[in-house]
Design a protein around this motif. Sequence first.
Motif, PDB file in Angstrom:
ATOM      1  N   ASN A 124       0.812  -1.151   0.121  1.00 14.04           N
ATOM      2  CA  ASN A 124      -0.021  -0.118  -0.107  1.00 14.04           C
ATOM      3  C   ASN A 124       0.912   1.251  -0.143  1.00 14.04           C
ATOM      4  OD1 ASN A 124      -2.750  -0.680   0.032  1.00 14.04           O
ATOM      5  ND2 ASN A 124      -2.285  -1.775   1.892  1.00 14.04           N
ATOM      6  N   VAL A 125       0.330   2.311  -0.249  1.00 17.65           N
ATOM      7  CA  VAL A 125       1.077   3.402  -0.555  1.00 17.65           C
ATOM      8  C   VAL A 125       0.367   4.641  -0.084  1.00 17.65           C
ATOM      9  CG1 VAL A 125       2.692   2.762  -2.269  1.00 17.65           C
ATOM     10  CG2 VAL A 125       0.643   4.049  -2.792  1.00 17.65           C
ATOM     11  N   SER A 126       0.999   5.932   0.506  1.00 18.39           N
ATOM     12  CA  SER A 126       0.650   7.030   0.776  1.00 18.39           C
ATOM     13  C   SER A 126       1.159   8.105   0.098  1.00 18.39           C
ATOM     14  CB  SER A 126       0.513   7.053   2.346  1.00 18.39           C
ATOM     15  OG  SER A 126      -0.385   6.127   2.917  1.00 18.39           O
ATOM     16  N   ARG A 127       0.631   9.112  -0.473  1.00 18.57           N
ATOM     17  CA  ARG A 127       1.161  10.276  -0.877  1.00 18.57           C
ATOM     18  C   ARG A 127       0.946  11.380   0.174  1.00 18.57           C
ATOM     19  NH1 ARG A 127       2.888  12.772  -5.784  1.00 18.57           N
ATOM     20  NH2 ARG A 127       4.527  14.282  -5.215  1.00 18.57           N
ATOM     21  N   LEU A 128       1.810  11.432   1.154  1.00 14.76           N
ATOM     22  CA  LEU A 128       1.411  12.246   2.251  1.00 14.76           C
ATOM     23  C   LEU A 128       1.551  13.878   2.038  1.00 14.76           C
ATOM     24  CD1 LEU A 128       4.167  10.433   4.487  1.00 14.76           C
ATOM     25  CD2 LEU A 128       1.639  10.111   4.629  1.00 14.76           C
ATOM     26  N   ASN A 129       2.262  14.282   1.035  1.00 14.76           N
ATOM     27  CA  ASN A 129       2.211  15.652   0.631  1.00 14.76           C
ATOM     28  C   ASN A 129       3.018  15.535  -0.677  1.00 14.76           C
ATOM     29  OD1 ASN A 129       4.995  15.812   1.444  1.00 14.76           O
ATOM     30  ND2 ASN A 129       4.314  15.844   3.522  1.00 14.76           N
ATOM     31  N   LYS A 130       3.528  16.750  -1.388  1.00 13.51           N
ATOM     32  CA  LYS A 130       4.137  16.705  -2.622  1.00 13.51           C
ATOM     33  C   LYS A 130       5.569  16.065  -2.408  1.00 13.51           C
ATOM     34  CE  LYS A 130       4.774  19.797  -6.551  1.00 13.51           C
ATOM     35  NZ  LYS A 130       4.637  20.824  -7.300  1.00 13.51           N
ATOM     36  N   ARG A 131       6.070  16.288  -1.313  1.00 10.80           N
ATOM     37  CA  ARG A 131       7.478  15.962  -1.085  1.00 10.80           C
ATOM     38  C   ARG A 131       7.562  14.418  -0.513  1.00 10.80           C
ATOM     39  NH1 ARG A 131       9.963  16.770   3.294  1.00 10.80           N
ATOM     40  NH2 ARG A 131      12.020  16.515   2.192  1.00 10.80           N
ATOM     41  N   GLU A 132       6.662  13.595  -0.207  1.00 13.18           N
ATOM     42  CA  GLU A 132       6.740  12.483   0.503  1.00 13.18           C
ATOM     43  C   GLU A 132       5.866  11.358  -0.091  1.00 13.18           C
ATOM     44  OE1 GLU A 132       5.984  14.372   4.253  1.00 13.18           O
ATOM     45  OE2 GLU A 132       7.955  13.191   5.060  1.00 13.18           O
ATOM     46  N   PHE A 133       6.573  10.274  -0.204  1.00 16.77           N
ATOM     47  CA  PHE A 133       5.712   9.036  -0.771  1.00 16.77           C
ATOM     48  C   PHE A 133       5.991   7.783   0.050  1.00 16.77           C
ATOM     49  CE2 PHE A 133       2.743   7.137  -3.356  1.00 16.77           C
ATOM     50  CZ  PHE A 133       3.648   6.314  -4.427  1.00 16.77           C
ATOM     51  N   SER A 134       5.181   7.096   0.919  1.00 15.22           N
ATOM     52  CA  SER A 134       5.620   5.925   1.409  1.00 15.22           C
ATOM     53  C   SER A 134       5.009   4.908   0.941  1.00 15.22           C
ATOM     54  CB  SER A 134       5.192   6.227   3.095  1.00 15.22           C
ATOM     55  OG  SER A 134       3.797   6.356   3.087  1.00 15.22           O
ATOM     56  N   LEU A 135       5.766   3.724   1.132  1.00 16.32           N
ATOM     57  CA  LEU A 135       5.250   2.406   0.613  1.00 16.32           C
ATOM     58  C   LEU A 135       4.967   1.504   1.942  1.00 16.32           C
ATOM     59  CD1 LEU A 135       4.962   0.244  -1.625  1.00 16.32           C
ATOM     60  CD2 LEU A 135       7.552  -0.092  -1.335  1.00 16.32           C
ATOM     61  N   ARG A 136       4.120   0.715   2.115  1.00 17.84           N
ATOM     62  CA  ARG A 136       3.874  -0.057   3.226  1.00 17.84           C
ATOM     63  C   ARG A 136       3.494  -1.539   2.905  1.00 17.84           C
ATOM     64  NH1 ARG A 136       3.229   0.186   8.564  1.00 17.84           N
ATOM     65  NH2 ARG A 136       1.649  -1.317   9.673  1.00 17.84           N
ATOM     66  N   LEU A 137       4.475  -2.431   3.716  1.00 18.12           N
ATOM     67  CA  LEU A 137       4.131  -3.780   3.747  1.00 18.12           C
ATOM     68  C   LEU A 137       3.265  -4.193   4.724  1.00 18.12           C
ATOM     69  CD1 LEU A 137       6.774  -3.081   2.091  1.00 18.12           C
ATOM     70  CD2 LEU A 137       7.276  -5.659   2.345  1.00 18.12           C
ATOM     71  N   GLU A 138       1.997  -4.599   4.719  1.00 15.96           N
ATOM     72  CA  GLU A 138       1.202  -4.908   5.926  1.00 15.96           C
ATOM     73  C   GLU A 138       1.577  -6.307   6.419  1.00 15.96           C
ATOM     74  OE1 GLU A 138      -0.776  -2.931   7.478  1.00 15.96           O
ATOM     75  OE2 GLU A 138      -1.300  -1.325   6.120  1.00 15.96           O
ATOM     76  N   SER A 139       2.025  -7.231   5.658  1.00 20.62           N
ATOM     77  CA  SER A 139       2.281  -8.578   6.157  1.00 20.62           C
ATOM     78  C   SER A 139       3.136  -9.041   5.423  1.00 20.62           C
ATOM     79  CB  SER A 139       0.960  -9.611   6.246  1.00 20.62           C
ATOM     80  OG  SER A 139       1.250 -10.788   6.794  1.00 20.62           O
TER      81      SER A 139
END
Lengths: 111, 107
Positions: free
Chosen positions: A65-80
């Motif tokens: 899953n991903v989140s574009r927190l703001n213009k600068r930041e983009f995170s990638l999440r591994l849930e399991s």
Amino acid sequence: NAGVTQTPKFQVLKTGQSMTLQCAQDMNHNSMYWYRQDPGMGLRLIYYSASEGTTDKGEVPNGYNVSRLNKREFSLRLESAAPSQTSVYFCASTEDSYEQYFGPGTRLTVT
Amino acid sequence: EDQVTQSPEALRLQEGESSSLNCSYTVSGLRGLFWYRQDPGKGPEFLFTLYSAGEEKEKERLKATLTKKESFLHITAPKPEDSATYLCAPNDYKLSFGAGTTVTVRA
């Protein structure tokens, strides 16, 4: 001007654990990307964000899953996390259809 | 299926021995092609963009060319510092990069 930064640089997880990979860029780019790189397979797109507030699936999105927190930041999440997610993960950014700028990568091992 | 394919997988050269790397593509409506260089343990670094058949770009000992079906990266009189993996990618970020050609130049 740091370009694209990624944290952490290395990570070891056990199967089933979760974690978030962080990416930030200081070039004011609209578009950001997450890739994974495996031997012999090249860079494969996981997710991308064409602009702040939007995200889309790439070629291999399952398990992420991903989140574009703001213009600068983009995170990638591994849930399991699964062993198949052992890879090197790269974040990149670009302006329009020009060349991408890549971060230094995160080396993830899932045991 | 839209994709790019690179050959050879690996190339070992003697310093000064010129050679070429190939990137063939089957992407319909290709809007350009990128070449990147990747050093071990680092992210890819941009080299060239080619937009249309017949176009050529040069940088030091490297020259990239583009036809309707493939692109070549020519390395002229390589030096050990040219050792790296060279990646090609279509100008469509929904598509994967090529797997790369790893070039090793021996002194």
